[in-house]
Write an enzyme that holds these catalytic residues in place. Structure first.
Site, PDB file in Angstrom:
ATOM      1  N   LYS A 257       4.728   1.688  -4.204  1.00 59.20           N
ATOM      2  CA  LYS A 257       3.503   1.318  -3.484  1.00 59.20           C
ATOM      3  C   LYS A 257       2.847   2.585  -2.930  1.00 59.20           C
ATOM      4  CE  LYS A 257       2.049  -1.973   0.138  1.00 59.20           C
ATOM      5  NZ  LYS A 257       2.522  -2.968   1.122  1.00 59.20           N
TER       6      LYS A 257
ATOM      7  N   SER B 241       0.382  -7.476   0.832  1.00 57.13           N
ATOM      8  CA  SER B 241      -0.403  -6.334   0.410  1.00 57.13           C
ATOM      9  C   SER B 241       0.210  -5.567  -0.767  1.00 57.13           C
ATOM     10  CB  SER B 241      -0.587  -5.377   1.585  1.00 57.13           C
ATOM     11  OG  SER B 241       0.669  -4.869   2.000  1.00 57.13           O
TER      12      SER B 241
ATOM     13  N   SER C  98       4.335  -8.798   3.206  1.00 58.85           N
ATOM     14  CA  SER C  98       3.740  -8.096   2.060  1.00 58.85           C
ATOM     15  C   SER C  98       4.640  -7.809   0.874  1.00 58.85           C
ATOM     16  CB  SER C  98       3.117  -6.792   2.524  1.00 58.85           C
ATOM     17  OG  SER C  98       1.875  -7.067   3.083  1.00 58.85           O
TER      18      SER C  98
END
Ligand code: GLN
Length: 478
Positions: free
Chosen positions: A79, A154, A178
């Site tokens: 990420k 997210s 997330s």
């Protein structure tokens, strides 16, 4: 052989048996990314040069018949709020568009030790604020199960990359859901570790008392392997602790499930949950009952305040954490166009941050301001303690909690972007876990209208191994 569909264990075996080389493997993934990521947009940045270099090093080890760690040569996606030295780390924000990380995050050091291969950095909601990846300054990721739908957020890029076979595993971060929400929407496994189980050093901070990095994988066994590789004490994060490694062997949980006490919180099956999702979750829990577990309805009475508490505490922490992005030290800056310092700050932050991030900063500053601090921030912290007590009490009589990850399946792109409150409600079942610092896992347990549904398994603090083993028993059956 289709290399990109293998699990970590299968890939590891293949490398050891010299069925394919690490370089062939990395190239298979890089080709797959070229082929499918133009539609999905899971990656913000592909680190092809780095991946090839790392793969070649592993091939040298294989050539010398050296012992291979489980993640050696395994291609993964990271990420883009987790730092890899020398690579971009935008956190999905324009303000960090040209930022190159000066050091490796704690988790990256651990993966490097194992010899993992980094394929690239994945898309996310700006500074991890969001539930759909639509808040990324660089455009949304699409759900590989249905390109008209969001992958969740997210960590949407990470989950989509795993689901689309564009990596063998990925790392995400979970502040309010997330890792679990996108795992659930994309039909993959996501583990949010206990607070302190994994180092946060080198994770671009959102809300420091809630943030945790966790694995997103194709199988529960893979999640265990990655968790074991990244967990543990890191001197650079004083909140991290050493915990017992989750044993790699398959524990005979099937026999233990006979006596397993599963708590099903009534507050997680309220009006508003999609009835088909509820049915899927209940039938997954029923499977455990068939295996001999005892199901008990429990109550976590302060659940109804969790969303309000989260949306006071997390923006408060975010407003402090994001104060460092002022156009002086990092990334995007308006300093050339302004002649006084205050205008540099205002213009840089006004132009560099997106709408949702500015909204959160304003919320946080308001909640922390003199005169409102007691009414909002302090009160939220007190209610947070109540939420923790609810869980402590529940775990006196049960071993694990089971609930949905989300009240719905993946929603359509654009469906909720203009309505922040509806978007915030996507996290209703995930945020209490962060407030209490507990481990929780999202396990694919069925489909509704061809879209994946995730069962959430919540354990007591540092009981990652237990929830992983329990999840594995159902995984075989769905
Ligand atoms: N969707 C939640 C938020 O927007 C959680 C995000 C996260 O876990 N990073 O704050």
């Amino acid at each position: 052989m289709n290399l990109t569909t293998l699990t970590i264990t299968q890939t590891h075996q293949g490398l050891k048996d010299k069925k394919f080389s690490a370089l062939e493997l990395a190239n298979a993934y890089l080709d797959k990314i070229k082929q499918s990521d133009k539609d999905i947009f899971a990656y913000l940045h592909v680190t092809e040069k780095l991946a090839i270099e790392q793969a070649k090093k592993i091939d040298d080890l294989i050539f010398k018949n050296e012992k291979l760690p489980l993640l050696a040569g395994i291609p993964c996606a990271i990420k883009d709020n987790i730092l890899i030295k020398g690579e971009q780390s935008t956190a999905g924000s324009k303000i960090l568009e040209n930022y190159i990380a000066p050091y490796d995050a704690g988790v990256i050091k651990k993966l490097n030790k194992q010899g993992s291969v980094f394929l690239g950095k994945t898309n996310l909601d700006e500074f991890a604020m969001g539930s759909s990846t639509e808040n990324s300054a660089f455009g949304p990721t699409k759900n590989p199960c249905d390109l008209e739908r969001v992958p969740g957020g997210s960590s949407g890029g990470s989950a989509a990359a795993v689901a689309a076979d564009e990596c063998a595993f990925a790392l995400g971060s979970d502040t309010g859901g997330s890792v679990r929400l996108p795992a659930s929407f994309c039909g993959v496994v996501g583990l949010k570790p206990s607070y302190g189980a994994v180092s946060r050093n080198g994770l671009i901070a959102f809300a420091s008392s809630l943030d945790q990095i966790g694995p997103i994988t194709k199988t529960v066994e893979d999640a265990k392997i990655v968790f074991n590789a990244i967990r543990g004490r890191d001197e650079m994060d004083s909140t991290s602790v050493e915990i017992n490694p989750a044993s790699a062997k398959t524990t005979a949980w099937q026999s233990k499930i006979q006596n397993l006490r599963i708590g099903v919180p009534k507050e997680y099956f309220v009006k508003g949950i999609n009835p088909e999702v509820e049915k899927t979750i209940r039938s997954a829990i029923k499977q455990y009952e068939k295996m001999g577990a005892k199901i008990k309805e429990i109550s976590l009475p302060h659940t109804k305040y969790a969303l309000a508490v989260y949306y006071i505490i997390s923006p408060s922490e975010a407003s402090a954490n994001l104060a460092r992005f002022d156009g002086i030290k990092y990334g995007y800056s308006e300093s050339k166009n302004q002649d006084n310092l205050l205008d540099v700050y205002l213009q840089t932050r006004g132009k560099g941050f997106g709408k949702e991030v500015r909204r959160r900063i304003m919320l946080g500053i308001y909640a922390l301001s003199a005169g409102y601090y007691d009414a909002y921030y302090l009160k939220a912290q007190k209610v947070r303690t109540r939420i923790i007590e609810d869980f402590n009490k529940a775990f006196q009589d049960i071993d694990v909690i089971m609930a949905p990850v989300s009240p719905t399946t993946a929603f359509k792109l654009g469906e909720k972007v203009d309505d922040p409150i509806t978007m915030y409600l996507s996290d209703i079942f995930t945020i209490s876990v962060n407030l209490a610092g507990l481990p929780a896992l999202s396990l694919p347990c069925g489909k509704v209208d061809n879209l994946p549904v995730g069962l959430q398994l919540i354990g007591n603090v540092f009981e990652e191994e237990k929830i992983l083993d329990i999840a594995r028993e159902l995984e075989y059956r769905v």
